[in-house]
Design a protein around this motif. Structure first.
Motif, PDB file in Angstrom:
ATOM      1  N   PHE A 115       0.808  -1.308  -0.035  1.00 14.75           N
ATOM      2  CA  PHE A 115      -0.040  -0.046   0.098  1.00 14.75           C
ATOM      3  C   PHE A 115       0.762   1.270  -0.008  1.00 14.75           C
ATOM      4  O   PHE A 115       0.335   2.344  -0.506  1.00 14.75           O
ATOM      5  CB  PHE A 115      -1.096   0.014   1.105  1.00 14.75           C
ATOM      6  CG  PHE A 115      -0.313   0.230   2.632  1.00 14.75           C
ATOM      7  CD1 PHE A 115      -0.006   1.235   2.980  1.00 14.75           C
ATOM      8  CD2 PHE A 115       0.131  -0.952   3.250  1.00 14.75           C
ATOM      9  CE1 PHE A 115       0.407   1.425   4.514  1.00 14.75           C
ATOM     10  CE2 PHE A 115       0.789  -0.669   4.614  1.00 14.75           C
ATOM     11  CZ  PHE A 115       1.127   0.502   5.023  1.00 14.75           C
ATOM     12  N   ASP A 116       2.171   1.184   0.695  1.00 13.86           N
ATOM     13  CA  ASP A 116       2.790   2.233   0.651  1.00 13.86           C
ATOM     14  C   ASP A 116       3.708   2.583  -0.485  1.00 13.86           C
ATOM     15  O   ASP A 116       4.644   3.355  -0.923  1.00 13.86           O
ATOM     16  CB  ASP A 116       3.982   2.203   1.796  1.00 13.86           C
ATOM     17  CG  ASP A 116       4.822   1.096   2.009  1.00 13.86           C
ATOM     18  OD1 ASP A 116       4.776   0.309   0.920  1.00 13.86           O
ATOM     19  OD2 ASP A 116       5.714   1.048   2.648  1.00 13.86           O
ATOM     20  N   GLY A 117       3.646   1.856  -1.639  1.00 16.08           N
ATOM     21  CA  GLY A 117       4.276   1.803  -2.891  1.00 16.08           C
ATOM     22  C   GLY A 117       5.547   1.058  -3.084  1.00 16.08           C
ATOM     23  O   GLY A 117       5.984   0.951  -4.322  1.00 16.08           O
ATOM     24  N   GLY A 118       5.903   0.338  -1.933  1.00 17.34           N
ATOM     25  CA  GLY A 118       7.019  -0.512  -2.239  1.00 17.34           C
ATOM     26  C   GLY A 118       6.961  -1.999  -2.252  1.00 17.34           C
ATOM     27  O   GLY A 118       5.607  -2.447  -2.361  1.00 17.34           O
TER      28      GLY A 118
ATOM     29  N   THR B 196      12.084  -3.053  -3.450  1.00 22.96           N
ATOM     30  CA  THR B 196      11.502  -1.845  -3.877  1.00 22.96           C
ATOM     31  C   THR B 196      12.221  -1.331  -5.270  1.00 22.96           C
ATOM     32  O   THR B 196      11.749  -1.110  -6.498  1.00 22.96           O
ATOM     33  CB  THR B 196      11.271  -0.815  -3.180  1.00 22.96           C
ATOM     34  OG1 THR B 196      10.437  -1.130  -1.826  1.00 22.96           O
ATOM     35  CG2 THR B 196      10.518   0.447  -3.842  1.00 22.96           C
ATOM     36  N   ALA B 197      13.753  -1.377  -5.159  1.00 23.22           N
ATOM     37  CA  ALA B 197      14.596  -0.527  -6.196  1.00 23.22           C
ATOM     38  C   ALA B 197      14.464  -1.780  -7.420  1.00 23.22           C
ATOM     39  O   ALA B 197      14.487  -1.123  -8.450  1.00 23.22           O
ATOM     40  CB  ALA B 197      16.054  -0.516  -5.603  1.00 23.22           C
TER      41      ALA B 197
ATOM     42  N   ILE C 206       4.951   2.217 -10.969  1.00 22.29           N
ATOM     43  CA  ILE C 206       6.275   2.892 -10.807  1.00 22.29           C
ATOM     44  C   ILE C 206       6.245   4.037 -10.139  1.00 22.29           C
ATOM     45  O   ILE C 206       6.941   4.534  -9.309  1.00 22.29           O
ATOM     46  CB  ILE C 206       6.836   3.099 -12.375  1.00 22.29           C
ATOM     47  CG1 ILE C 206       6.972   1.570 -12.727  1.00 22.29           C
ATOM     48  CG2 ILE C 206       8.202   3.826 -12.365  1.00 22.29           C
ATOM     49  CD1 ILE C 206       7.455   1.621 -14.306  1.00 22.29           C
ATOM     50  N   GLU C 207       5.170   4.887 -10.265  1.00 21.93           N
ATOM     51  CA  GLU C 207       5.093   6.376  -9.637  1.00 21.93           C
ATOM     52  C   GLU C 207       4.948   6.202  -8.418  1.00 21.93           C
ATOM     53  O   GLU C 207       5.521   6.885  -7.231  1.00 21.93           O
ATOM     54  CB  GLU C 207       3.935   7.014 -10.385  1.00 21.93           C
ATOM     55  CG  GLU C 207       3.683   8.501  -9.518  1.00 21.93           C
ATOM     56  CD  GLU C 207       4.734   9.447  -9.802  1.00 21.93           C
ATOM     57  OE1 GLU C 207       4.440  10.349  -9.278  1.00 21.93           O
ATOM     58  OE2 GLU C 207       5.637   9.079 -10.613  1.00 21.93           O
TER      59      GLU C 207
ATOM     60  N   ILE D 149      10.501   5.966  -2.764  1.00 22.27           N
ATOM     61  CA  ILE D 149      11.942   5.972  -2.929  1.00 22.27           C
ATOM     62  C   ILE D 149      12.441   7.442  -2.500  1.00 22.27           C
ATOM     63  O   ILE D 149      13.389   7.542  -1.869  1.00 22.27           O
ATOM     64  CB  ILE D 149      12.484   5.658  -4.168  1.00 22.27           C
ATOM     65  CG1 ILE D 149      12.280   4.019  -4.396  1.00 22.27           C
ATOM     66  CG2 ILE D 149      14.064   5.984  -4.561  1.00 22.27           C
ATOM     67  CD1 ILE D 149      12.461   3.512  -5.691  1.00 22.27           C
ATOM     68  N   ASP D 150      11.687   8.448  -2.990  1.00 19.15           N
ATOM     69  CA  ASP D 150      12.276   9.698  -2.835  1.00 19.15           C
ATOM     70  C   ASP D 150      11.999  10.078  -1.408  1.00 19.15           C
ATOM     71  O   ASP D 150      12.861  10.975  -0.790  1.00 19.15           O
ATOM     72  CB  ASP D 150      11.215  10.758  -3.489  1.00 19.15           C
ATOM     73  CG  ASP D 150      11.537  10.908  -5.120  1.00 19.15           C
ATOM     74  OD1 ASP D 150      12.658  10.177  -5.636  1.00 19.15           O
ATOM     75  OD2 ASP D 150      10.649  11.417  -5.931  1.00 19.15           O
TER      76      ASP D 150
END
Length: 555
Positions: free
Chosen positions: A80-83, A96-97, A115-116, A122-123
């Motif tokens: 859910f957090d993008g990773g 994640t990377a 990806i977004e 990551i940022d």
């Protein structure tokens, strides 16, 4: 369910019942041949992403849809957090990377939203640190897509000019570094003839190493049964155009390892699982149980019969997967201890060879490194946990406490203890498991009151949580069965009985967290890539818990 503040050891019924359930739960992991292995798929986004990148670069046609299914699986498993992460806790930088790199390379439009979301994460947390197996500067995007910038010149030069030092410096990183040296071949400029000559020599050395590895593995195309390492090598070969036969075999191996679903798991730990389960069941009173005769046989057959020349590792040890690969200190020590404990069959000759391997592989300073003797300090270098585990294996196999290898190891450990009393492990998070291993080792040689052991014991007592559990040794972080069981076993080894409050609280905490099927849930305390990629393992957690509770009952 909350653990009781003090476990009532005047009534051992709960303890006995927990041990009995654990025995059956552990045997449920046993296969027909006697080996032990988890029942889950152990899906790893990091391994999957690297395998998908390798296949895209070497087999982009994707005739069977495996890459498409693998990309879809990555998108489905994004958190859910993008990773991404291989366990139920927070996203990890490495997974994640790598997942982002795979999506950007293979499906940039279809996976644009994933990806977004990952880019935002990551940022916020910073790009992944360099991988311990890769030795590039920067994150994985540079590693994969900027091959000419990825490898430092000093590392590259060590491959052809000083192979012995390269082994000690890079150890298990060497195969991955070798694959990196191949990647710039197609991007060189016409100038700098001296540089081209050096790079050509480097690549020839790197390709020779990879071919030796390939032949050592029997030409299967897999390397150490690990999709991550196999992916690295496949990528290096694919980008360079060198070793096309190895690249094809590696791609075929990755396809087979991915199965129909496009999911890749971490490398199997057959020897570690089987050794830990065998030792735990032996300590629970089943050393001569006929069900463990096959277990001893499996471990004996997994002992390496040939030297591993590329890394200078001799025969006589064990690898984690049980296959050719390379023998390691941790797996050899665990296998020796398990075989020494299992009395259903006599494996004296096998144990003797394991002891010889351990003593031969001891570093000159007295420590043990992961696989390559005298590895320089770093990712796979000298480790307090490995050293303590190796010493315990020697003692389990009958080596006397005043043996020169034992004394030298203890001297090294004494110099590596932190002023507050703890030690650090290579393959487990934080300090608890390493510190517990050192305490137990001193007790096994009859020197539990030594100043080193006393400081380590006191550190364990100080870092126990109010509910009776342990975490990594810091004030934050989730408590784990693995760390609690390790600390509990160490304290019992010092002479504390079940009536001592620290022991009673720890026993209560463990019993309260046991599942109805007798097993325990693992936490992400096992390091696959140090500080970057951890995994949870229920079988390891269950084996360690059973060993600890059996030690309490033995008191």
């Amino acid at each position: 369910m909350n653990a009781p503040s003090v476990f009532p050891l005047h009534d051992l019924a709960d303890l006995d019942a927990s041990i009995a359930r654990a025995v059956e739960g552990l045997f449920a992991y046993q296969g027909q041949n006697g080996a032990f292995a988890p029942s889950d798929t152990r899906y790893s986004p990091a391994h999957s992403a690297l395998a998908l990148i390798a296949l895209h670069l070497t087999s982009p046609e994707d005739a069977d849809g495996l890459i498409t299914r693998g990309i879809a699986q990555l998108c489905r498993t994004q958190r859910f957090d993008g990773g991404w992460s291989p366990h139920r806790f927070g996203s990890e930088p490495l997974a994640t990377a790598l997942a982002v790199d795979a999506l950007r390379l293979i499906a940039p439009e279809r996976a644009a939203s994933a990806i977004e979301a990952a880019r935002i994460l990551i940022d916020r947390i910073g790009h992944a640190q360099e991988h311990a197996d890769a030795a590039p500067a920067g994150g994985y995007e540079r590693l994969l897509f900027s091959p000419t910038a990825a490898l430092r010149q000093d590392v590259a030069l060590r491959l052809p000019l000083s192979p012995g030092r390269a082994r000690r410096q890079l150890s298990l990183q060497w195969p991955a570094v070798a694959s990196l040296t191949l990647r710039g071949r197609r991007q060189e400029s016409a100038g700098d003839p001296v540089g081209r000559a050096v790079r050509a020599r480097t690549r020839a050395s790197a390709l020779s190493l990879i071919r030796q590895l390939y032949e050592h593995e029997g030409g299967t195309g897999g390397f150490a049964a690990d999709p991550m390492l196999t992916g690295y090598i496949c990528i290096g070969l694919g980008l360079s155009g060198l070793g096309p036969d190895i690249a094809r075999a590696a791609a075929a191996w990755l396809k087979a390892a991915g199965g129909e679903s496009g999911q890749w798991a971490q490398a199997p730990l057959h020897v570690r699982w089987t050794s830990l389960a065998g030792s735990a069941l032996a300590e629970a009173g089943l050393a001569s149980d006929t069900r463990l005769a096959g277990t001893a046989h499996v471990l004996a057959r997994a002992q390496h019969q040939a030297d591993f020349a590329p890394l200078g590792v001799p025969a006589g040890g064990w690898s984690a997967s049980g296959g050719p690969g390379w023998a390691t200190t941790l797996d050899t020590a665990e296998a020796v201890s398990a075989l020494a404990a299992l009395t259903a069959t006599d494996r004296t000759a096998v144990i003797r060879e394991g002891v010889r391997w351990l003593t031969d592989q001891q570093d000159a300073a007295g420590s043990w490194s992961y696989a390559v003797r005298d590895t320089l300090p770093g990712a796979y270098g000298p480790c307090a946990h490995l050293t303590a585990t190796a010493v315990r294996a020697l003692i389990d196999a009958g080596t006397p406490a005043d043996d020169k290898h034992v004394k030298k190891a203890l001297h090294w450990l004494a110099r590596r203890q932190d002023a507050s009393g703890y030690f650090t492990a290579m393959w487990f998070r934080g300090h608890t498991i390493a510190t517990a291993a050192v305490v137990e080792t001193y007790c096994r040689i009859g020197d539990g009151e030594h100043a080193v052991a006393a400081r380590a014991r006191d550190w364990l007592l100080r870092t126990q949580r109010r509910d009776g559990s342990w975490s990594a040794g810091q004030s934050v972080g989730v408590s784990s069965v693995e760390e609690t069981a390790s600390a509990l076993r160490a304290l019992v080894a010092t002479g504390l009985t079940g009536y001592a409050p620290p022991v009673a609280r720890a026993v209560g905490w463990l019993i309260a967290r046991q599942r109805t099927n007798g097993t325990w849930p693992g936490e992400p305390v096992n390091e696959h890539v140090r500080l970057q990629h951890r995994y949870a393992d229920d079988l390891v957690a269950t084996a360690l818990a059973l060993r600890a509770l059996s030690a309490v009952r033995g008191r």
